[in-house]
Design an enzyme around this catalytic site. Structure first.
Site, PDB file in Angstrom:
ATOM      1  N   CYS A 162      26.671 -31.927 -42.501  1.00 31.99           N
ATOM      2  CA  CYS A 162      27.831 -32.799 -42.715  1.00 31.99           C
ATOM      3  C   CYS A 162      27.910 -33.173 -44.177  1.00 31.99           C
ATOM      4  CB  CYS A 162      27.846 -33.841 -41.705  1.00 31.99           C
ATOM      5  SG  CYS A 162      28.478 -33.092 -39.941  1.00 31.99           S
ATOM      6  N   CYS A 166      23.450 -36.385 -40.973  1.00 35.06           N
ATOM      7  CA  CYS A 166      23.203 -34.883 -40.614  1.00 35.06           C
ATOM      8  C   CYS A 166      23.443 -34.482 -41.930  1.00 35.06           C
ATOM      9  CB  CYS A 166      24.421 -34.536 -39.720  1.00 35.06           C
ATOM     10  SG  CYS A 166      24.530 -32.669 -39.599  1.00 35.06           S
ATOM     11  N   CYS A 185      24.481 -33.250 -34.456  1.00 33.53           N
ATOM     12  CA  CYS A 185      25.510 -34.380 -34.879  1.00 33.53           C
ATOM     13  C   CYS A 185      26.850 -34.167 -33.868  1.00 33.53           C
ATOM     14  CB  CYS A 185      25.739 -34.414 -36.381  1.00 33.53           C
ATOM     15  SG  CYS A 185      26.997 -32.932 -36.775  1.00 33.53           S
ATOM     16  N   GLY A 239       6.094 -37.599  -1.952  1.00 29.73           N
ATOM     17  CA  GLY A 239       6.803 -38.773  -1.925  1.00 29.73           C
ATOM     18  C   GLY A 239       8.310 -38.670  -1.198  1.00 29.73           C
ATOM     19  N   HIS A 269      19.554 -30.417 -18.087  1.00 29.48           N
ATOM     20  CA  HIS A 269      19.881 -31.758 -18.793  1.00 29.48           C
ATOM     21  C   HIS A 269      19.370 -31.666 -20.253  1.00 29.48           C
ATOM     22  CE1 HIS A 269      19.212 -33.940 -14.926  1.00 29.48           C
ATOM     23  NE2 HIS A 269      20.462 -33.619 -14.948  1.00 29.48           N
ATOM     24  N   GLN A 275      15.485 -29.794 -14.640  1.00 31.12           N
ATOM     25  CA  GLN A 275      15.920 -30.990 -14.898  1.00 31.12           C
ATOM     26  C   GLN A 275      15.046 -31.426 -16.210  1.00 31.12           C
ATOM     27  OE1 GLN A 275      17.065 -33.948 -11.747  1.00 31.12           O
ATOM     28  NE2 GLN A 275      15.649 -32.332 -10.534  1.00 31.12           N
TER      29      GLN A 275
END
Length: 365
Positions: A228, A225, A166, A299, A158, A131
């Site tokens: 772009c 960008c 962009c 934990g 992730h 993750q």
């Protein structure tokens, strides 16, 4: 649509507080992990707790920001909104991320990262899903792995902080984008240099976002960008290649994560509370497939209610446990295998600094 930050259920937190870990020695904990890994073909799921020893603070660990019910991160819809409000959110995000990225970029793998790579090298761990967006598993990979092979073995669920894109999908290396931000924001560059020279540290979260209290980022400039702009259609909406709250994990990544669980014989989960559903559903999938699951985490976790129902838990520091288990399992092979020697003697523990600097530029300063 209402989006909330995933939390550990209060009843699990209360139960954890009143029921301390049962394991009494490192040897016992390491033996349980060794027994779990011994048959091989184990998939591993890691979370922010794995990178704490690299100096990166966990969101839901001790003093973690997500344990504060008042903490408000930026959501995906806010970040990409094409309006003055969205622009303001992007200024806030990129200003804080600009300051927070260098500690993430400079972070080095710790003994847990290298121990997991040692088990991948030995064949006991077949694939790893993380993750984390810090890229430390890749930095700790076996030396002979190519980028392509590493990408087939390590899935970043992730995404990664180390690239920026962009809305049209043009990809830029984060270090290059950092340089552009420095050129466009000399005042903030001077502030960052001042913090570095002073030796003080900003409180950095695992996604590269820093804590700045009462600072003003209204003057922060975000470059369009470049690709772009060359095409004649400038795009001012850029984001790091990470999954924000309210943003879906890409279908191809979700499918691969399920395939990794389906292909393994067992699932070992390390350093995560599994509060995020993209992680918890992998645990649930493994249980549905009747695959044994082990939690190695200090934990409470969202999965604690499943202990004894296909899930067992070991509460001990992962670096100590994995290294002890590796030496017990691999024994003589370590002295004969230079790559194992390298992996099992590598890793730097970087304590998390408890003192933070917050003299960031204010409005009018």
């Amino acid at each position: 649509m209402r989006i909330s930050i995933p939390h550990i259920p209060p009843d699990i937190l209360a139960a954890s507080a009143s029921n301390p870990p049962l394991l009494s020695t490192l040897t016992v904990a390491a033996q349980r992990v060794a027994d779990f890994l011994d048959s091989g073909n184990v998939a591993v799921l890691t979370g922010a707790g794995v990178s704490v020893d690299s100096g990166i603070r966990a969101y839901r660990g001790k003093d973690g920001r997500y344990m504060n019910p008042n903490y408000k991160p930026i959501f995906y819809s806010d970040l990409v909104e094409d309006s003055p409000r969205g622009f303001s959110f992007r200024q806030r995000y990129w200003c804080r991320s600009y300051l927070g990225y260098p500690p993430i970029a400079k972070a080095r793998p710790n003994p847990t990262h290298y121990a997991l790579s040692a088990f991948m090298h030995s064949g006991h761990i077949s694939r790893l899903v993380t993750q984390n967006v810090d890229g430390l598993h890749h930095k700790a990979r076996p030396s002979y792995w190519t980028d392509k092979y590493a990408a087939s073995k390590i899935l970043e669920l992730h995404g990664t902080l180390h690239t920026v894109h962009c809305r049209r999908g043009h990809l830029t290396r984060r270090d290059l984008f950092q340089n552009k931000l420095s050129i466009a924001n000399p005042r903030w560059k001077a502030f960052m240099d001042e913090v570095e020279v002073s030796g003080q540290r900003l409180r950095t979260n695992p996604d590269g976002d820093v804590e700045l209290e009462n600072a003003s980022w209204d003057d922060f400039v975000i470059p369009d960008c470049e690709d772009c702009s060359k095409e004649g259609t400038p795009d001012p909406v850029l984001k790091p290649s990470v999954i924000f709250f309210g943003e879906s994990v890409p279908a191809v990544v979700k499918e691969r994560s399920f395939e990794h669980v389906e292909a393994c014989d067992r699932l070992l989960i390390i350093g995560t509370t599994t509060a995020t559903y993209s992680a918890f559903r992998l645990l649930k999938h493994a249980i549905e497939l009747r695959k044994p699951v082990m939690l190695l985490n200090v934990g409470p976790t969202r999965a604690d209610s499943l202990i004894g129902k296909g899930v067992e838990k070991v509460e001990w520091h992962s670096g100590e446990v994995l290294h002890t288990a590796a030496r017990a399992m691999l024994g003589p092979r370590i002295s004969e295998d230079r790559e194992l020697q390298r992996l099992l003697t590598s890793g730097i523990v970087t304590p998390i600094d408890g003192t933070f600097d917050d003299h960031a530029p204010r409005a009018g300063s």
